[in-house]
Design a protein around this motif. Structure first.
Motif, mmCIF file in Angstrom:
data_model
loop_
_atom_site.group_PDB
_atom_site.id
_atom_site.type_symbol
_atom_site.label_atom_id
_atom_site.label_comp_id
_atom_site.label_asym_id
_atom_site.label_seq_id
_atom_site.Cartn_x
_atom_site.Cartn_y
_atom_site.Cartn_z
ATOM 1 N N ALA A 1 59.339 41.443 58.621
ATOM 2 C CA ALA A 1 60.185 40.875 57.872
ATOM 3 C C ALA A 1 59.853 39.579 57.551
ATOM 4 C CB ALA A 1 61.503 41.248 58.333
ATOM 5 N N GLU A 2 59.954 38.694 58.673
ATOM 6 C CA GLU A 2 59.719 37.417 58.494
ATOM 7 C C GLU A 2 58.414 36.939 57.933
ATOM 8 O OE1 GLU A 2 61.634 34.872 62.265
ATOM 9 O OE2 GLU A 2 60.832 36.874 62.945
ATOM 10 N N SER A 3 57.288 37.898 58.118
ATOM 11 C CA SER A 3 56.022 37.360 57.686
ATOM 12 C C SER A 3 56.159 37.721 56.092
ATOM 13 C CB SER A 3 54.865 38.549 57.994
ATOM 14 O OG SER A 3 54.854 38.311 59.284
ATOM 15 N N ALA A 4 56.862 38.479 55.467
ATOM 16 C CA ALA A 4 57.093 38.912 54.238
ATOM 17 C C ALA A 4 58.027 37.941 53.365
ATOM 18 C CB ALA A 4 57.908 40.239 54.056
ATOM 19 N N ALA A 5 58.867 37.167 54.259
ATOM 20 C CA ALA A 5 59.680 36.228 53.721
ATOM 21 C C ALA A 5 58.674 34.645 53.736
ATOM 22 C CB ALA A 5 60.798 35.900 54.605
ATOM 23 N N GLU A 6 57.819 34.715 54.519
ATOM 24 C CA GLU A 6 56.980 33.594 54.338
ATOM 25 C C GLU A 6 55.837 33.758 53.287
ATOM 26 O OE1 GLU A 6 53.722 31.287 57.204
ATOM 27 O OE2 GLU A 6 55.168 32.755 58.170
ATOM 28 N N ILE A 7 55.199 34.955 53.075
ATOM 29 C CA ILE A 7 54.220 35.185 52.141
ATOM 30 C C ILE A 7 54.889 35.216 50.800
ATOM 31 C CG2 ILE A 7 52.588 36.995 51.514
ATOM 32 C CD1 ILE A 7 52.432 37.851 54.326
ATOM 33 N N ALA A 8 56.199 35.815 50.733
ATOM 34 C CA ALA A 8 56.669 35.826 49.011
ATOM 35 C C ALA A 8 57.907 35.026 49.251
ATOM 36 C CB ALA A 8 57.225 37.308 48.934
ATOM 37 N N PRO A 9 57.967 33.779 49.174
ATOM 38 C CA PRO A 9 59.127 32.617 49.531
ATOM 39 C C PRO A 9 60.257 32.853 48.403
ATOM 40 C CG PRO A 9 57.209 31.366 48.855
ATOM 41 C CD PRO A 9 56.648 32.607 49.201
ATOM 42 N N GLU A 10 59.860 33.355 47.074
ATOM 43 C CA GLU A 10 60.636 33.287 46.258
ATOM 44 C C GLU A 10 61.478 34.694 46.134
ATOM 45 O OE1 GLU A 10 59.315 31.787 42.107
ATOM 46 O OE2 GLU A 10 57.432 31.236 43.370
ATOM 47 N N ALA A 11 61.146 35.524 47.100
ATOM 48 C CA ALA A 11 62.123 36.579 47.368
ATOM 49 C C ALA A 11 63.014 36.497 48.143
ATOM 50 C CB ALA A 11 61.127 37.920 47.636
ATOM 51 N N THR A 12 64.045 37.171 48.211
ATOM 52 C CA THR A 12 65.077 37.335 49.259
ATOM 53 C C THR A 12 65.000 38.527 50.279
ATOM 54 O OG1 THR A 12 66.724 36.207 47.843
ATOM 55 C CG2 THR A 12 67.474 37.428 49.619
ATOM 56 N N VAL A 13 64.442 38.058 51.400
ATOM 57 C CA VAL A 13 63.958 39.207 52.355
ATOM 58 C C VAL A 13 65.189 39.380 53.251
ATOM 59 C CG1 VAL A 13 62.049 39.987 53.837
ATOM 60 C CG2 VAL A 13 61.571 38.817 51.880
ATOM 61 N N VAL A 14 65.371 40.886 53.631
ATOM 62 C CA VAL A 14 66.221 41.260 54.610
ATOM 63 C C VAL A 14 65.419 42.217 55.231
ATOM 64 C CG1 VAL A 14 68.300 40.410 53.360
ATOM 65 C CG2 VAL A 14 67.634 42.764 53.098
ATOM 66 N N GLY A 15 65.887 42.486 56.579
ATOM 67 C CA GLY A 15 65.504 43.476 57.320
ATOM 68 C C GLY A 15 66.234 44.644 57.625
ATOM 69 N N GLY B 1 73.824 42.530 61.232
ATOM 70 C CA GLY B 1 73.291 42.180 62.519
ATOM 71 C C GLY B 1 73.046 40.917 62.869
ATOM 72 N N GLY B 2 72.975 39.895 61.953
ATOM 73 C CA GLY B 2 72.721 38.554 61.999
ATOM 74 C C GLY B 2 71.565 38.015 61.312
ATOM 75 N N LYS B 3 70.858 37.073 61.806
ATOM 76 C CA LYS B 3 69.805 36.380 60.998
ATOM 77 C C LYS B 3 68.515 37.283 60.778
ATOM 78 C CE LYS B 3 72.275 32.527 60.152
ATOM 79 N NZ LYS B 3 72.732 32.290 58.761
ATOM 80 N N LEU B 4 67.661 36.681 59.963
ATOM 81 C CA LEU B 4 66.421 37.607 59.846
ATOM 82 C C LEU B 4 65.554 37.745 61.216
ATOM 83 C CD1 LEU B 4 64.682 38.931 57.676
ATOM 84 C CD2 LEU B 4 63.490 36.980 57.097
ATOM 85 N N ARG B 5 65.532 36.541 61.953
ATOM 86 C CA ARG B 5 64.818 36.469 62.989
ATOM 87 C C ARG B 5 65.084 37.605 64.245
ATOM 88 N NH1 ARG B 5 66.998 31.062 66.139
ATOM 89 N NH2 ARG B 5 69.253 31.871 66.731
ATOM 90 N N LEU B 6 66.102 38.061 63.980
ATOM 91 C CA LEU B 6 66.489 39.357 64.676
ATOM 92 C C LEU B 6 65.567 40.521 64.495
ATOM 93 C CD1 LEU B 6 70.307 38.651 65.568
ATOM 94 C CD2 LEU B 6 68.472 38.354 66.969
#
Length: 230
Positions: free
Chosen positions: A133-147, A196-201
């Motif tokens: 999920a964090e990789s997707a957020a980094e690769i597509a920074p203009e998207a709002t990524v959640v897991g 469940g909290g932040k994306l890093r989880l």
């Protein structure tokens, strides 16, 4: 018990919609009123699977629609994008779709798993400091990524039960993005998802699927997660 709170009706593009997890989640979303566009690199393959889903939806009151399209066309037609693809090739695929994903809420249910003679286990991403999920957020920074939806078994999703007796845990750095996944979780479990909290989880949720796989093999079941006390 089903949730009594009305939720918005979404159009969801399911990237990886021809695989078991994507097809199952798409079916659950559409079964409970959302419209889905199953995406694939080959539109014809997506259309074939969408026809299969539509046949399952026939006669269900309040069901949404299902159709298939090539990935970029599916994303363009949707409010929300679900990434339900294998981890192998994940980064390259997201990079190829990054411009299309800009401005979209993107829900990742990708689990970076590996298997050896001892069973399933989670892969180590970015030295333990990352997740799909964090990789997707980094690769597509203009998207709002959640897991979300990491720990829901594909066979159960395609089953006949109206709802699954488990909870969906949602992680992300955007409250608005998490709310979309929390809403959609009600289509699967009959109740809103759990924040469940932040994306890093996602670093915890993604490999935890390996634990459920081990439980399933031991007890010949399709296990899930329940959260108590909330």
């Amino acid at each position: 018990m089903t949730t009594s709170t009305p939720t918005p009706r979404y159009t969801v593009a399911v990237i990886g919609g021809t695989g078991p997890q994507g097809k199952g989640l798409g079916y659950r979303f559409a079964r409970h009123g959302h419209d889905i566009v199953l995406g694939s690199r080959a539109a014809e393959k997506a259309e074939t699977v969408a026809t299969e889903v539509s046949e399952r939806l026939a006669g269900l009151a309040g069901a949404g629609t299902a159709r298939g399209a090539a990935n970029t066309d599916a994303i363009a037609a949707a409010d929300v994008v679900l990434l339900a693809v294998p981890y192998d090739g994940h980064d390259e695929l997201v990079a190829s779709l990054a411009s299309a994903l800009a401005g979209k809420t993107v829900i990742s249910c990708v689990n970076p798993l590996a298997f050896d003679k001892r069973g399933a286990h989670g892969r180590v991403i970015n030295g333990g400091e990352g997740s799909a999920a964090e990789s997707a957020a980094e690769i597509a920074p203009e998207a709002t990524v959640v897991g979300a939806f990491h720990n829901v078994a594909a066979p159960a999703l395609w089953g006949e039960d109206d709802f699954l007796d488990e909870d969906v845990i949602v992680v992300g750095d955007s409250l608005e993005g998490k709310q979309v996944a929390i809403d959609l979780a009600a289509s699967v479990t009959g109740r809103p998802g759990i924040d469940g909290g932040k994306l890093r989880l996602a670093r915890v949720l993604e490999p935890f699927t390996a634990v459920l796989i081990s439980i399933n093999r031991k007890y010949k079941t399709h296990s899930g997660i329940r959260v108590t006390g909330v």
